[in-house]
Design a protein around this motif. Sequence first.
Motif, PDB file in Angstrom:
ATOM      1  N   GLU A 193     -16.107  -0.553   0.498  1.00 14.02           N
ATOM      2  CA  GLU A 193     -15.554  -0.382   1.841  1.00 14.02           C
ATOM      3  C   GLU A 193     -14.114  -0.896   1.804  1.00 14.02           C
ATOM      4  N   LEU A 194     -13.165  -0.001   1.985  1.00 13.36           N
ATOM      5  CA  LEU A 194     -11.753  -0.391   2.029  1.00 13.36           C
ATOM      6  C   LEU A 194     -11.441  -0.845   3.453  1.00 13.36           C
ATOM      7  N   THR A 195     -11.150  -2.129   3.621  1.00 14.96           N
ATOM      8  CA  THR A 195     -11.019  -2.701   4.964  1.00 14.96           C
ATOM      9  C   THR A 195      -9.581  -2.845   5.428  1.00 14.96           C
ATOM     10  N   ALA A 196      -8.629  -3.018   4.512  1.00 15.40           N
ATOM     11  CA  ALA A 196      -7.243  -3.249   4.936  1.00 15.40           C
ATOM     12  C   ALA A 196      -6.280  -2.774   3.858  1.00 15.40           C
ATOM     13  N   ILE A 197      -5.190  -2.121   4.319  1.00 13.70           N
ATOM     14  CA  ILE A 197      -4.107  -1.708   3.432  1.00 13.70           C
ATOM     15  C   ILE A 197      -2.820  -2.269   4.030  1.00 13.70           C
ATOM     16  N   VAL A 198      -2.255  -3.253   3.353  1.00 12.67           N
ATOM     17  CA  VAL A 198      -1.106  -3.976   3.885  1.00 12.67           C
ATOM     18  C   VAL A 198       0.192  -3.330   3.403  1.00 12.67           C
ATOM     19  N   SER A 199       1.091  -3.073   4.345  1.00 18.19           N
ATOM     20  CA  SER A 199       2.443  -2.611   4.018  1.00 18.19           C
ATOM     21  C   SER A 199       3.385  -3.109   5.102  1.00 18.19           C
ATOM     22  N   GLN A 200       4.341  -3.944   4.711  1.00 17.31           N
ATOM     23  CA  GLN A 200       5.281  -4.473   5.691  1.00 17.31           C
ATOM     24  C   GLN A 200       6.159  -3.359   6.269  1.00 17.31           C
ATOM     25  N   SER A 201       6.534  -2.406   5.448  1.00 19.49           N
ATOM     26  CA  SER A 201       7.474  -1.370   5.883  1.00 19.49           C
ATOM     27  C   SER A 201       6.813  -0.248   6.670  1.00 19.49           C
ATOM     28  N   GLY A 215       0.763  -1.240   0.000  1.00 18.60           N
ATOM     29  CA  GLY A 215       0.000   0.000   0.000  1.00 18.60           C
ATOM     30  C   GLY A 215       0.792   1.287   0.000  1.00 18.60           C
ATOM     31  N   ALA A 216       2.124   1.242  -0.156  1.00 14.77           N
ATOM     32  CA  ALA A 216       2.914   2.452   0.050  1.00 14.77           C
ATOM     33  C   ALA A 216       3.294   3.194  -1.228  1.00 14.77           C
ATOM     34  N   GLY A 217       3.175   2.576  -2.385  1.00  9.51           N
ATOM     35  CA  GLY A 217       3.680   3.178  -3.614  1.00  9.51           C
ATOM     36  C   GLY A 217       2.721   4.169  -4.260  1.00  9.51           C
ATOM     37  N   TYR A 218       3.163   4.745  -5.377  1.00  8.39           N
ATOM     38  CA  TYR A 218       2.343   5.720  -6.107  1.00  8.39           C
ATOM     39  C   TYR A 218       1.015   5.102  -6.563  1.00  8.39           C
ATOM     40  N   THR A 219       1.091   3.905  -7.148  1.00 10.94           N
ATOM     41  CA  THR A 219      -0.114   3.252  -7.654  1.00 10.94           C
ATOM     42  C   THR A 219      -1.097   2.972  -6.526  1.00 10.94           C
ATOM     43  N   ALA A 220      -0.585   2.465  -5.402  1.00 13.78           N
ATOM     44  CA  ALA A 220      -1.456   2.187  -4.254  1.00 13.78           C
ATOM     45  C   ALA A 220      -2.074   3.467  -3.724  1.00 13.78           C
ATOM     46  N   ASN A 250      -8.947  12.588   4.749  1.00 15.20           N
ATOM     47  CA  ASN A 250      -9.832  11.729   3.962  1.00 15.20           C
ATOM     48  C   ASN A 250     -10.006  10.332   4.543  1.00 15.20           C
ATOM     49  N   THR A 251      -9.026   9.861   5.311  1.00 20.50           N
ATOM     50  CA  THR A 251      -9.128   8.517   5.866  1.00 20.50           C
ATOM     51  C   THR A 251      -8.367   8.431   7.179  1.00 20.50           C
ATOM     52  N   GLN A 252      -8.913   7.623   8.091  1.00 17.09           N
ATOM     53  CA  GLN A 252      -8.259   7.360   9.362  1.00 17.09           C
ATOM     54  C   GLN A 252      -7.628   5.966   9.382  1.00 17.09           C
ATOM     55  N   LEU A 253      -7.602   5.294   8.244  1.00 14.43           N
ATOM     56  CA  LEU A 253      -7.020   3.958   8.169  1.00 14.43           C
ATOM     57  C   LEU A 253      -5.517   4.005   8.441  1.00 14.43           C
ATOM     58  N   SER A 254      -5.022   2.927   9.026  1.00 16.43           N
ATOM     59  CA  SER A 254      -3.581   2.741   9.201  1.00 16.43           C
ATOM     60  C   SER A 254      -3.151   1.495   8.442  1.00 16.43           C
ATOM     61  N   PHE A 255      -1.895   1.451   8.068  1.00 23.04           N
ATOM     62  CA  PHE A 255      -1.350   0.261   7.415  1.00 23.04           C
ATOM     63  C   PHE A 255      -1.312  -0.902   8.401  1.00 23.04           C
ATOM     64  N   VAL A 256      -1.542  -2.099   7.873  1.00 26.70           N
ATOM     65  CA  VAL A 256      -1.442  -3.307   8.689  1.00 26.70           C
ATOM     66  C   VAL A 256      -0.395  -4.234   8.079  1.00 26.70           C
ATOM     67  N   LYS A 257       0.110  -5.147   8.904  1.00 30.85           N
ATOM     68  CA  LYS A 257       1.155  -6.056   8.423  1.00 30.85           C
ATOM     69  C   LYS A 257       0.578  -7.185   7.587  1.00 30.85           C
ATOM     70  N   ASN A 258      -0.630  -7.632   7.933  1.00 28.02           N
ATOM     71  CA  ASN A 258      -1.285  -8.718   7.208  1.00 28.02           C
ATOM     72  C   ASN A 258      -2.779  -8.436   7.154  1.00 28.02           C
TER      73      ASN A 258
END
Length: 324
Positions: free
Chosen positions: A28-36, A9-14, A52-60
């Motif tokens: 409904e966007l439920t999960a955005i995975v980024s290991q880093s 989820g960290a790149g330009y395309t994501a 626009n969003t309060q979502l945080s990145f998750v590991k899995n």
Amino acid sequence: MIRTAIIGGAGYTAGELIRLLIHHPQVELTAIVSQSHAGQPVHVVHQDLVGNTQLSFVKNNDTEVDVTFLCLGHGKSQEYLAKNPIAKGKIIDLSNDFRLKKAAVFEDKTFIYGLPELQKEEIKKARYIANPGCFATTIQLALLPLAHAERIEHEVHVNAITGSTGAGQSLSPTSHFSWRNNNVSVYKAFNHQHLGEITESIKSLQPWFDESINFIPVRGNFTRGIMATAYTKISLNVDELKSLYEEYYEKSVFTYVSTQPIHLKQVVNTNKCLLHIEKHGPYALVTSMIDNLLKGASGQAIQNMNLLFGLEEDLGLKLKASIF
């Protein structure tokens, strides 16, 4: 609501995909995975999404979703799926791992090439989609009407220039501002990786096509967009060419044939492809332009998602260019 997850989820395309999904009325966007970046708020990385969003990145991603978008580096999607099988839901892969026919079958999954202007009905019935490349999209949309009419009779010459976001976020000597600014350069002349998918699509419409597609990619000193010019010898006059293109794209939601010369600002921040047709002596000249991050990547992925779930093709994609 369509429950979605993004892997990588960290790149330009994501970043563009997140922007589109959080504003899509049926998602409904439920999960955005980024290991880093696991644990970090999304807007810390994608700073245009502050507020626009309060979502945080998750590991899995441990939740079941209807569609998973893979925004991993080229060669990484197969590796991810081998280690993290996705048993349920649909998959839209934005890498080049499954675009070619020889790679389209992976374990129990068969990926359909996701260029709606080429095979919309096949996409609607699919479960797994290989999203086309950005250069490939631009060039194919310039050539598909000719191939459909089986009128590509000679080799094709293509010159295309892309913005710096086409190279992704990973740093390299040619992506630094001090190198890229006020500079242009040729790279991967005649052997760019997108030539394979372009040729396969052309041959799907014109099986006897056996000419060269001579492609010169160019790095541009701007951030977004692709402009491609393609020319080939053809016996049709300019009016016949324009009619052929207008007929092919008559029902297209995003691809338009312009009667006036086109420029890049008309397509940046949209999911459009604009085409302009000219005839110079024996040569047909087709100019094709897209936003590499939208119609060339994330916008087209949303377009494919809409088709997969029976939604209006342009839902969540009614975007306006920032022309000034």
